[in-house]
Scaffold this motif. Structure first.
Motif, PDB file in Angstrom:
ATOM      1  N   GLY A  37      21.200  77.991  84.570  1.00 28.46           N
ATOM      2  CA  GLY A  37      21.781  76.658  84.768  1.00 28.46           C
ATOM      3  C   GLY A  37      20.857  75.836  85.642  1.00 28.46           C
ATOM      4  O   GLY A  37      19.645  75.779  85.426  1.00 28.46           O
ATOM      5  N   THR A  62      26.078  84.692  90.810  1.00 28.49           N
ATOM      6  CA  THR A  62      26.007  84.491  89.356  1.00 28.49           C
ATOM      7  C   THR A  62      25.565  85.791  88.675  1.00 28.49           C
ATOM      8  O   THR A  62      24.487  86.321  88.956  1.00 28.49           O
ATOM      9  N   ARG A 115      22.821  71.389  89.385  1.00 25.95           N
ATOM     10  CA  ARG A 115      22.123  70.597  88.357  1.00 25.95           C
ATOM     11  C   ARG A 115      21.335  69.420  88.957  1.00 25.95           C
ATOM     12  O   ARG A 115      20.674  68.692  88.230  1.00 25.95           O
ATOM     13  N   GLN A 139      21.562  67.986  78.967  1.00 25.94           N
ATOM     14  CA  GLN A 139      22.886  68.472  78.547  1.00 25.94           C
ATOM     15  C   GLN A 139      23.664  68.967  79.752  1.00 25.94           C
ATOM     16  O   GLN A 139      24.838  68.645  79.933  1.00 25.94           O
ATOM     17  N   GLN A 140      23.014  69.766  80.597  1.00 29.23           N
ATOM     18  CA  GLN A 140      23.735  70.247  81.786  1.00 29.23           C
ATOM     19  C   GLN A 140      24.074  69.079  82.709  1.00 29.23           C
ATOM     20  O   GLN A 140      25.198  68.946  83.192  1.00 29.23           O
ATOM     21  N   GLU A 190      27.967  68.908  82.140  1.00 30.19           N
ATOM     22  CA  GLU A 190      28.611  69.678  83.215  1.00 30.19           C
ATOM     23  C   GLU A 190      29.171  68.712  84.264  1.00 30.19           C
ATOM     24  O   GLU A 190      30.164  68.990  84.915  1.00 30.19           O
ATOM     25  N   SER A 191      28.520  67.560  84.410  1.00 34.13           N
ATOM     26  CA  SER A 191      28.996  66.593  85.408  1.00 34.13           C
ATOM     27  C   SER A 191      30.238  65.842  84.920  1.00 34.13           C
ATOM     28  O   SER A 191      31.237  65.748  85.644  1.00 34.13           O
ATOM     29  N   LYS A 227      34.964  65.989  81.838  1.00 32.03           N
ATOM     30  CA  LYS A 227      36.208  66.183  82.602  1.00 32.03           C
ATOM     31  C   LYS A 227      37.341  65.410  81.922  1.00 32.03           C
ATOM     32  O   LYS A 227      37.102  64.356  81.341  1.00 32.03           O
ATOM     33  N   ASP A 269      31.806  68.668  90.439  1.00 26.43           N
ATOM     34  CA  ASP A 269      32.351  70.032  90.380  1.00 26.43           C
ATOM     35  C   ASP A 269      32.244  70.530  88.935  1.00 26.43           C
ATOM     36  O   ASP A 269      31.763  69.817  88.059  1.00 26.43           O
ATOM     37  N   GLN A 270      32.642  71.762  88.681  1.00 25.59           N
ATOM     38  CA  GLN A 270      32.533  72.323  87.321  1.00 25.59           C
ATOM     39  C   GLN A 270      33.511  73.482  87.165  1.00 25.59           C
ATOM     40  O   GLN A 270      33.139  74.609  86.902  1.00 25.59           O
ATOM     41  N   VAL A 307      33.565  75.787  84.024  1.00 25.23           N
ATOM     42  CA  VAL A 307      32.561  76.850  83.948  1.00 25.23           C
ATOM     43  C   VAL A 307      33.016  78.041  84.786  1.00 25.23           C
ATOM     44  O   VAL A 307      32.836  79.196  84.406  1.00 25.23           O
ATOM     45  N   GLU A 308      33.630  77.741  85.922  1.00 32.20           N
ATOM     46  CA  GLU A 308      34.065  78.826  86.810  1.00 32.20           C
ATOM     47  C   GLU A 308      35.097  79.720  86.097  1.00 32.20           C
ATOM     48  O   GLU A 308      35.091  80.934  86.253  1.00 32.20           O
TER      49      GLU A 308
END
Ligand code: F6P
Length: 531
Positions: A152, A209, A264, A344-345, A349-350, A353, A490-491, A494-495
């Motif tokens: 990541g 991780t 990221r 993409q990340q 990921e941002s 939501k 936050d993410q 993914v968590e």
């Protein structure tokens, strides 16, 4: 905060989106200065958004939306260190990493610059010792190969930039990246390396991780088999915000990292160590300088001329008013191979939501699916769909004007191809013009055109321009998160995947597929039968 879709500008934009719109190509006839008016130069980048389906009234309404969403105040909150990552109760301070070291940032009361200076000094000292051959491996030899173990944000930034800046890499030592936890990437990388002269960077903000820790354990076994026990730690340098965990792993050196930098957004920090080793410190500093120039522009330029704001708002126009849920990025340089993956990340990921900052479900679309590929490869793969498919997908073309490769005629051809794609998307090809050319099967050859794109020219493929480019996208992501009233930092999704993977791994190891849904149970059973 009122919800964005209850703001007056949102309604105004809905009306504008429902109204008649001239073809983009025709807008140039009614406004001869359009190309100049809808383009801007900042920090080694030239951004032309004149091929976007907007006019002054749409841009004004978009800026109005930004004002009503209090974007200027949010930008100040970002730069003054407020805990805008409220779900993790943290400020967002990756911009500190590219400040002048003499600066005070974000404030006198909470100044992170002493920590930044110290972290950078330690990274620089380590990079120099590896590059100059002073860092000794366990058998007393100098380092020939550095392997970055991270995933990541602990992989994509340094990997993407080390690839983009290959002409700056002198191979002293060679730098490799292993992100995936599937075993094959580690295996294929180590196959060509000598354990006695290989140094691993274990990069993990959390140091929990599983992919990274598993790769690090395997790497340690590989080193142990070749190096005396007392020398093993010399082959491992850890980079983490959890220094105790990293020390417990047994690294010879732990470089610091901080909670106020998101993974990221971390390539500017010690997470960029592999990159700094690959390109050298002066080039790494030029990268920070380019990002710093974009930060200053973002913080101070008026909204209408502010490139991250304009790009963010164009994305909002597409996503929320023209109802497009995809975004394509086409870098025209093979050196930028990893850029779509990096973005993409950054974007998804941002901003992927669906609850707002108050925890309420949003009633509007957020991050579009971002995908892309380098040109001209993309032209021979999926551009057909962008030209003739029924759905319109906006494109960002990224074109470095100067690239450090020895074939100027190839660069001419690349530029011609990139501009041709943007032109074809906008102008299309009409049945009339095909018939005039005597083309058969004209109806199959028609390109509807009127398809939007933004062209981002880089003065050259240098660390400075790349720093500015990445900061441009970072701030664009922030702008959109403000309009959507979501937390970009936050993410949790993914968590949750990580949590379930831990549980499934336990069940695989225990040979117990029973406590899962019927589909997962069936799939686990099939795996366990052949394990
Ligand atoms: O992919 C999820 C994620 O949490 C990213 O946000 C992060 O960049 C990556 O994992 C790696 O995390 P860490 O640096 O803690 O190993």
């Amino acid at each position: 905060m009122p919800r964005p879709d209850s703001l007056p500008a949102w309604r105004e934009l809905q009306v504008l989106a429902a109204g008649p719109a001239p073809r983009i190509s025709e807008s140039f006839a009614t406004d001869p200065a359009r190309a100049q008016r809808y383009s801007a130069q900042v920090a080694g980048l030239f951004v032309d958004y004149s091929k976007q389906p907007v006019d002054d009234s749409i841009l004004q309404a978009l800026t109005g939306l930004a004002e009503q969403a209090e974007l200027p105040a949010w930008i100040e909150r970002l730069f003054t260190g407020e805990h805008i990552n409220h779900t993790e109760d943290r400020p967002v301070l990756h911009m500190a990493l590219r400040q002048e070291h003499s600066a005070v940032f974000p404030s006198e009361e909470f100044n992170v610059m002493p920590a930044v200076r110290q972290g950078y000094a330690r990274m620089a000292e380590f990079c120099e010792s590896v590059r100059s051959g002073h860092w000794q491996c366990g058998t007393g030899q100098t380092v020939t190969d550095v392997v970055n173990l991270g995933i990541g944000g602990s992989d994509l930034g340094p990997r993407m930039l080390a690839t983009a800046l290959t002409p700056y890499c002198d191979g002293r030592p060679r730098v490799h990246f292993v992100g995936n936890g599937d075993g094959s990437e580690l295996h294929e990388t180590l196959r060509g390396l000598d354990p006695e002269t290989t140094l691993f960077l274990v990069v993990s903000k959390s140091f929990t991780t599983t992919e990274t820790l598993a790769n690090a354990e395997l790497a340690r076994e590989w080193i142990k088999a070749a190096v005396p026990a007392e020398g093993v730690s010399q082959h491992f340098v850890a980079i983490s915000a959890r220094s105790q965990r990293a020390e417990a792993f047994g690294a010879g050196l732990v470089l610091p990292f901080w909670d106020w930098v998101g993974g990221r957004f971390s390539v500017w920090s010690t997470v960029g160590t592999a990159l700094a080793i690959a390109i050298g410190l002066p080039a790494f500093e030029a990268l920070l300088e380019g990002a710093r120039a974009m930060d200053a522009h973002f913080r101070h330029a008026p909204l209408q001329q502010n490139l991250p704001v304009v790009m963010g708002l164009l994305g909002i126009w597409h996503t929320n008013f023209l109802r497009v849920n995809q975004h394509v990025v086409l870098p025209y340089s093979n050196y930028l191979l990893w850029l779509p993956g990096y973005l993409q990340q950054l974007e998804m990921e941002s901003n992927g939501k669906s609850v707002d900052r108050d925890g309420k479900p949003v009633s509007y679309a957020t991050a579009p699916a971002l995908w892309g590929e380098v040109g001209t490869n993309a032209q021979h793969a999926f551009m057909q769909r962008l030209h003739q498919g029924p759905q319109i997908v906006p494109v960002d073309f990224i074109l470095p004007l100067k690239v450090n490769q020895p074939y100027p005629s190839q660069q001419d051809a690349l530029v011609a191809n990139c501009l041709a794609q943007a032109q074809a998307l906008m102008e299309g090809r009409s049945a009339d013009s095909l018939q005039a050319d005597g083309a058969s099967l004209a109806e199959h050859r028609v390109l509807p055109g009127n398809r939007p794109s933004t062209m981002i020219l880089l003065d050259d493929l240098s660390p400075y321009c790349l720093g500015a480019l990445l900061a441009l996208y970072e701030h664009k992501v922030f702008v959109q998160s403000v309009i959507w009233y979501i937390n970009a930092f936050d993410q949790w999704g993914v968590e949750e995947g990580k949590r379930l993977a831990r549980r499934l791994l336990q069940d695989i190891e225990a040979g117990n597929p029973d406590e899962h849904d019927p589909s997962t149970r069936m799939l686990l059973q099939r795996y366990l039968r052949q394990r």
